[in-house]
Design an enzyme around this catalytic site. Sequence first.
Site, mmCIF file in Angstrom:
data_model
loop_
_atom_site.group_PDB
_atom_site.id
_atom_site.type_symbol
_atom_site.label_atom_id
_atom_site.label_comp_id
_atom_site.label_asym_id
_atom_site.label_seq_id
_atom_site.Cartn_x
_atom_site.Cartn_y
_atom_site.Cartn_z
ATOM 1 N N LYS A 103 0.828 -1.208 0.000
ATOM 2 C CA LYS A 103 0.000 0.000 0.000
ATOM 3 C C LYS A 103 0.863 1.258 0.000
ATOM 4 O O LYS A 103 0.586 2.226 -0.728
ATOM 5 C CB LYS A 103 -0.924 -0.004 1.223
ATOM 6 C CG LYS A 103 -1.785 1.264 1.377
ATOM 7 C CD LYS A 103 -2.678 1.475 0.155
ATOM 8 C CE LYS A 103 -3.435 2.794 0.214
ATOM 9 N NZ LYS A 103 -4.485 2.836 1.235
ATOM 10 N N CYS A 133 -3.566 10.099 1.566
ATOM 11 C CA CYS A 133 -2.834 8.922 1.086
ATOM 12 C C CYS A 133 -1.515 9.335 0.460
ATOM 13 O O CYS A 133 -0.453 9.134 1.027
ATOM 14 C CB CYS A 133 -3.687 8.142 0.087
ATOM 15 S SG CYS A 133 -5.092 7.284 0.822
#
Length: 435
Positions: A217, A271
């Site tokens: 991720k 993010c």
Amino acid sequence: MRGETAPTVCVVGLGYIGLPTAAIIARSGMDVTGMDVSRIVVDTINRGEIHIEEVDLDGLVQAVVKNGKLRASTEVVPADVFVIAVPTPFAKDGHHTPDLSYVASAARAVASVLKAGDTIILESTSPIGTTETIRDLVAEARPDLAMPGLADGTPDIAIAYCPERVLPGKILEELTHNDRSIGGITPRCARKALSFYKRFVRGTCVTTDARSAEMTKLVENAYRDVNIAFANELSMVADAMDMDVWEVIRLANRHPRVNILSPGPGVGGHCIAVDPWFIVHGAPEQTPLIRTARGVNDGKIHHAIRQASALVDAHPHAKIACLGLAFKANIDDFRESPARLVAATLARRYGERVKVVEPYAEKLPIEFTDTGAELVDIDTALETCDVLVVLVDHDLFRSVPLEERSAKAVYDTRGIWPDQPAAQTPAIEERRAAG
């Protein structure tokens, strides 16, 4: 999973990821309790309403609350599967240190209601080793339960990591159709989590170890950050050399193996602007490229402020419209938004001359307090402002025709108006102002 009894689920954290995830799981037929520390959030959801903006989420939440498959609570409740989707911000130390206090608090709350056979899945974007940290916290709180990797034989609890890969505005679709990486503390943990996700995910679910899933991720978002940094650096070079970066990128991308992204006023969201630092924090000596990319993208924010200010200073009596506050187009998410920072800086400098257009905001954020800036609609901005600073590429802004902006001085950080007269570019205005 025909013939198997559907597990009960508790989703801890009902924010931008937790609530859509809880609703998707409930839609698949599982009984879901969503837990959040905010009484306002809990009450809102239990009325069948939502507290965030996301396409089609309101109708889905209303349906699963009405049919009894989803309810919200301020307490973690017993369940078969626990999904942790809480924030992982930076600590307030100025060094981009990950703050895992929300994850730790969630793990301890889950530990208090665990029973043998349960599964814990962390979805929060986290530094490498966080899933193991959860395991250790739960083991400390519940010595009566055998934990994976710490006890011989079959553990009582399965613990895994499974990050989301979603695009705001398409979260429901992507939670269902995107591939998922499922990393278990042990292969057995991964398989147990896999059986859960296959109930509602149509994309391919790939099992791995927890650390690889955590790193995957972070790598995905660091990769994007590095590529955006190249585009943003190009845009600053083009400004210095009086060139049209959008034309250069358009032509370069005709090469069959070149795909340069579009520059902007920086990088935002919780993010891409955050996750690369988790890698840097874990391996500071081995990450000069990732660190530099973060510096370039943060530096682009200050470049945008300088360029916009030069344009405004060249028009000392004009009103200024800042178009957009969100971190990307057509959403209401302002977290880590470079547009928000640019607009707020201009508001502090130019006061009541600044008008802000943000179709997804009902009021200006707190940093605009006492600046004199005003939230207006796009028509008011076009009627009253002679300087337009484009910070977000909302469809609403793209739709403004040339005849309504041809006489305006424009700084377009998103390249949404390629037909805007070149004479209004900030580099030229800055030289004119300097005489």
